[in-house]
Design a protein around this motif. Structure first.
Motif, PDB file in Angstrom:
ATOM      1  N   THR A  65      47.145  15.599  62.004  1.00 19.33           N
ATOM      2  CA  THR A  65      48.073  14.984  61.281  1.00 19.33           C
ATOM      3  C   THR A  65      47.508  16.249  59.857  1.00 19.33           C
ATOM      4  O   THR A  65      48.096  16.747  58.476  1.00 19.33           O
ATOM      5  CB  THR A  65      46.872  14.577  60.644  1.00 19.33           C
ATOM      6  N   ARG A  66      46.858  17.120  60.055  1.00 21.55           N
ATOM      7  CA  ARG A  66      45.932  18.354  58.613  1.00 21.55           C
ATOM      8  C   ARG A  66      47.382  19.820  59.286  1.00 21.55           C
ATOM      9  O   ARG A  66      48.166  20.134  58.054  1.00 21.55           O
ATOM     10  CB  ARG A  66      44.593  18.435  58.776  1.00 21.55           C
ATOM     11  N   ARG A  67      47.736  19.555  60.286  1.00 20.12           N
ATOM     12  CA  ARG A  67      48.374  20.548  60.124  1.00 20.12           C
ATOM     13  C   ARG A  67      49.857  20.229  60.033  1.00 20.12           C
ATOM     14  O   ARG A  67      50.388  21.215  59.061  1.00 20.12           O
ATOM     15  CB  ARG A  67      48.599  21.137  62.423  1.00 20.12           C
ATOM     16  N   MET A  73      53.140  21.872  53.436  1.00 20.82           N
ATOM     17  CA  MET A  73      52.871  22.610  51.855  1.00 20.82           C
ATOM     18  C   MET A  73      53.171  24.085  51.807  1.00 20.82           C
ATOM     19  O   MET A  73      53.827  24.864  50.983  1.00 20.82           O
ATOM     20  CB  MET A  73      50.957  22.856  52.013  1.00 20.82           C
ATOM     21  N   ALA A  74      53.098  24.787  52.930  1.00 20.18           N
ATOM     22  CA  ALA A  74      53.067  26.226  53.429  1.00 20.18           C
ATOM     23  C   ALA A  74      54.568  26.526  53.346  1.00 20.18           C
ATOM     24  O   ALA A  74      54.469  27.946  52.466  1.00 20.18           O
ATOM     25  CB  ALA A  74      52.481  27.018  54.251  1.00 20.18           C
ATOM     26  N   THR A  75      55.445  25.892  54.085  1.00 19.55           N
ATOM     27  CA  THR A  75      56.780  26.376  53.858  1.00 19.55           C
ATOM     28  C   THR A  75      57.767  25.735  53.220  1.00 19.55           C
ATOM     29  O   THR A  75      59.081  25.909  52.984  1.00 19.55           O
ATOM     30  CB  THR A  75      57.454  25.899  55.466  1.00 19.55           C
ATOM     31  N   GLN A 103      46.389  26.961  49.844  1.00 20.16           N
ATOM     32  CA  GLN A 103      46.659  27.961  48.932  1.00 20.16           C
ATOM     33  C   GLN A 103      45.565  29.139  49.691  1.00 20.16           C
ATOM     34  O   GLN A 103      46.124  30.637  48.815  1.00 20.16           O
ATOM     35  CB  GLN A 103      45.793  27.733  47.665  1.00 20.16           C
ATOM     36  N   LEU A 104      44.451  29.564  49.918  1.00 20.69           N
ATOM     37  CA  LEU A 104      43.860  30.923  50.619  1.00 20.69           C
ATOM     38  C   LEU A 104      45.052  31.861  51.471  1.00 20.69           C
ATOM     39  O   LEU A 104      45.372  33.080  50.926  1.00 20.69           O
ATOM     40  CB  LEU A 104      42.752  31.118  51.070  1.00 20.69           C
ATOM     41  N   ASP A 109      52.314  26.598  45.598  1.00 18.11           N
ATOM     42  CA  ASP A 109      51.720  26.353  44.161  1.00 18.11           C
ATOM     43  C   ASP A 109      51.706  25.220  44.480  1.00 18.11           C
ATOM     44  O   ASP A 109      52.203  23.668  44.320  1.00 18.11           O
ATOM     45  CB  ASP A 109      53.811  26.451  43.417  1.00 18.11           C
ATOM     46  N   MET A 110      50.533  24.606  44.066  1.00 21.72           N
ATOM     47  CA  MET A 110      50.076  23.778  44.778  1.00 21.72           C
ATOM     48  C   MET A 110      49.247  23.144  43.269  1.00 21.72           C
ATOM     49  O   MET A 110      48.430  23.877  43.491  1.00 21.72           O
ATOM     50  CB  MET A 110      49.485  23.428  46.080  1.00 21.72           C
TER      51      MET A 110
END
Length: 135
Positions: A65-67, A73-75, A103-104, A109-110
């Motif tokens: 789920t994290r993945r 979020m990343a894409t 974010q790292l 943009d979150m």
């Protein structure tokens, strides 16, 4: 009155540009994929995602789920504002770790805040909406 829709044991509703999410127990990969589809619909409609989470019955999410969430979020290439209330410490900690890791590694943009009440959480989303529309 807006009605709630089920995703497994969880519930959501959409009020304009705010996605209300009420996780109740474990959020599986299948549930996360459905949530990401909701994010996509909000992004298509508004260009950003405002996510209000009542985390009172939330559990820390598992690695699959994290993945799913991290990949979205990343894409997604859109502003994501998450306002959480009633979060248990383990669930809040895991969510923060996922967000910070993304974010790292990306320029996503979150922002995420954890507050005690729904009213506070909604006020944060209202301020974020105003900031997005004036930028």
């Amino acid at each position: 009155m807006l009605t709630w829709t089920s995703v497994g044991p969880h519930r959501y509703r959409i009020a304009g540009d705010v996605l209300h999410w009420w996780p109740c127990g474990e959020v599986t990969v299948e549930h996360a994929l459905q949530v990401c589809q909701l994010f996509d619909a909000q992004r298509a409609a508004y260009g950003y995602v405002l996510w209000l989470v009542n985390a009172a019955q939330s559990l820390p999410v598992g690695p699959g789920t994290r993945r799913i969430y991290a990949n979205w979020m990343a894409t997604s290439h859109c502003k994501l504002v998450i306002s959480v209330f009633n979060a248990p410490i383990p669930a809040s900690t895991m969510a923060t770790l996922v967000l910070r890791a993304v974010q790292l590694r990306t320029d996503a943009d979150m922002q995420m805040t954890n507050v005690g009440s729904e009213a506070e959480a909604l006020a944060i989303l209202a301020a974020a909406r105003d900031a997005i529309k004036t930028s």
